[in-house]
Design a protein around this motif. Structure first.
Motif, PDB file in Angstrom:
ATOM      1  N   GLU A 220      -9.552  -0.312   7.330  1.00 61.61           N
ATOM      2  CA  GLU A 220      -8.603   0.767   6.094  1.00 61.61           C
ATOM      3  C   GLU A 220      -7.636   1.360   7.054  1.00 61.61           C
ATOM      4  O   GLU A 220      -6.759   1.666   6.443  1.00 61.61           O
ATOM      5  CB  GLU A 220      -9.411   1.198   5.474  1.00 61.61           C
ATOM      6  CG  GLU A 220     -10.243   0.482   4.427  1.00 61.61           C
ATOM      7  CD  GLU A 220     -11.411   1.189   3.697  1.00 61.61           C
ATOM      8  OE1 GLU A 220     -11.545   2.393   3.722  1.00 61.61           O
ATOM      9  OE2 GLU A 220     -12.332   0.632   3.046  1.00 61.61           O
ATOM     10  N   ASP A 221      -8.212   1.746   8.236  1.00 53.69           N
ATOM     11  CA  ASP A 221      -7.366   2.879   9.057  1.00 53.69           C
ATOM     12  C   ASP A 221      -7.048   2.166  10.497  1.00 53.69           C
ATOM     13  O   ASP A 221      -6.921   3.028  11.512  1.00 53.69           O
ATOM     14  CB  ASP A 221      -8.048   4.195   9.323  1.00 53.69           C
ATOM     15  CG  ASP A 221      -7.311   5.454   9.446  1.00 53.69           C
ATOM     16  OD1 ASP A 221      -6.052   5.085   9.517  1.00 53.69           O
ATOM     17  OD2 ASP A 221      -7.663   6.585   9.358  1.00 53.69           O
TER      18      ASP A 221
ATOM     19  N   ALA B 284      -9.529  -8.575   5.617  1.00 46.79           N
ATOM     20  CA  ALA B 284     -10.431  -7.735   6.648  1.00 46.79           C
ATOM     21  C   ALA B 284     -11.024  -8.954   7.466  1.00 46.79           C
ATOM     22  O   ALA B 284     -11.065  -8.896   8.600  1.00 46.79           O
ATOM     23  CB  ALA B 284     -11.411  -7.048   5.867  1.00 46.79           C
TER      24      ALA B 284
ATOM     25  N   SER C  49      -0.406  -4.322  10.233  1.00 46.17           N
ATOM     26  CA  SER C  49      -1.297  -4.289   8.997  1.00 46.17           C
ATOM     27  C   SER C  49      -1.463  -6.032   8.517  1.00 46.17           C
ATOM     28  O   SER C  49      -1.626  -6.042   7.423  1.00 46.17           O
ATOM     29  CB  SER C  49      -0.926  -3.599   7.965  1.00 46.17           C
ATOM     30  OG  SER C  49       0.580  -3.782   7.556  1.00 46.17           O
TER      31      SER C  49
ATOM     32  N   THR D 168     -15.131   8.979   5.082  1.00 47.98           N
ATOM     33  CA  THR D 168     -15.213   8.363   3.953  1.00 47.98           C
ATOM     34  C   THR D 168     -16.006   9.203   3.038  1.00 47.98           C
ATOM     35  O   THR D 168     -16.420  10.266   3.468  1.00 47.98           O
ATOM     36  CB  THR D 168     -15.899   6.771   3.951  1.00 47.98           C
ATOM     37  OG1 THR D 168     -17.437   6.920   4.301  1.00 47.98           O
ATOM     38  CG2 THR D 168     -15.274   6.047   4.958  1.00 47.98           C
TER      39      THR D 168
ATOM     40  N   ALA E  80     -15.583  -1.373   7.897  1.00 45.94           N
ATOM     41  CA  ALA E  80     -14.629  -1.390   6.858  1.00 45.94           C
ATOM     42  C   ALA E  80     -13.431  -0.176   7.002  1.00 45.94           C
ATOM     43  O   ALA E  80     -12.294  -0.345   6.882  1.00 45.94           O
ATOM     44  CB  ALA E  80     -15.177  -1.308   5.428  1.00 45.94           C
TER      45      ALA E  80
END
Length: 164
Positions: free
Chosen positions: A128-129, A156, A140, A18, A124
């Motif tokens: 996200e990945d 999330a 997802s 990130t 996070a």
């Protein structure tokens, strides 16, 4: 300390980045940094382990516990040094008794880095990945589980509830 991990458990190709962090596999060269963090009596006991007493303790923990798939060094991009650890452990790797499809998320951050949101930021990144973190077949958020629109919630949060 858990028993020695198999060579298959040691395969760890995923590195995540990130703007602030690099989540990367631990390596033996991290032993001194790990010792500097893990000798603190405020860190280990809260995470379920004793503070490291010697550099050799840290080398052993790297070899037998941290250098496995699903475990990342939380590295500050600005310094290139580990600030802590985050793990996503599934099946026999987990420390908890888990049902099929569940995972355990564990983390610790060195005291010098407390209050900077590093654990939240690293977690996070997991969501996200998710396909790279959880492996092949990770969805997802296909609509199973709680509605993402529940008050105060997010997708999330939904996935965290499902993973824990």
């Amino acid at each position: 300390m858990k028993e020695m991990r198999s060579e298959a458990d040691r395969q760890h190709p995923v590195q995540l980045e990130t703007d602030r962090l690099i989540l990367r596999p631990w390596k033996q060269e991290d032993a001194e940094e790990l010792f500097g963090l893990a000798c603190d009596p405020e860190i280990g006991p809260a995470a379920g382990w004793s503070p490291h007493q010697t550099l050799e303790d840290s080398r052993q923990v790297l070899e037998h516990v941290l250098m496995v798939s699903g475990t990342w060094a939380v590295v500050l991009k600005a310094t290139g040094k580990p600030a802590g650890n985050i793990s996503l452990l599934q099946g026999k790797q987990a420390n908890l008794c888990l049902a099929e499809g569940e995972a355990e998320i564990g983390y610790w951050i060195g005291r010098a880095y407390w209050g900077q949101g590093l654990s939240t930021h690293a977690l996070a990144v997991f969501f996200e990945d998710r396909p790279r973190v959880l492996g092949p077949g990770a969805d997802s958020g296909s609509g199973s589980g709680p509605d993402c629109s529940w008050p105060g919630g997010s997708c999330a949060d939904q996935d965290l509830v499902r993973l824990v």
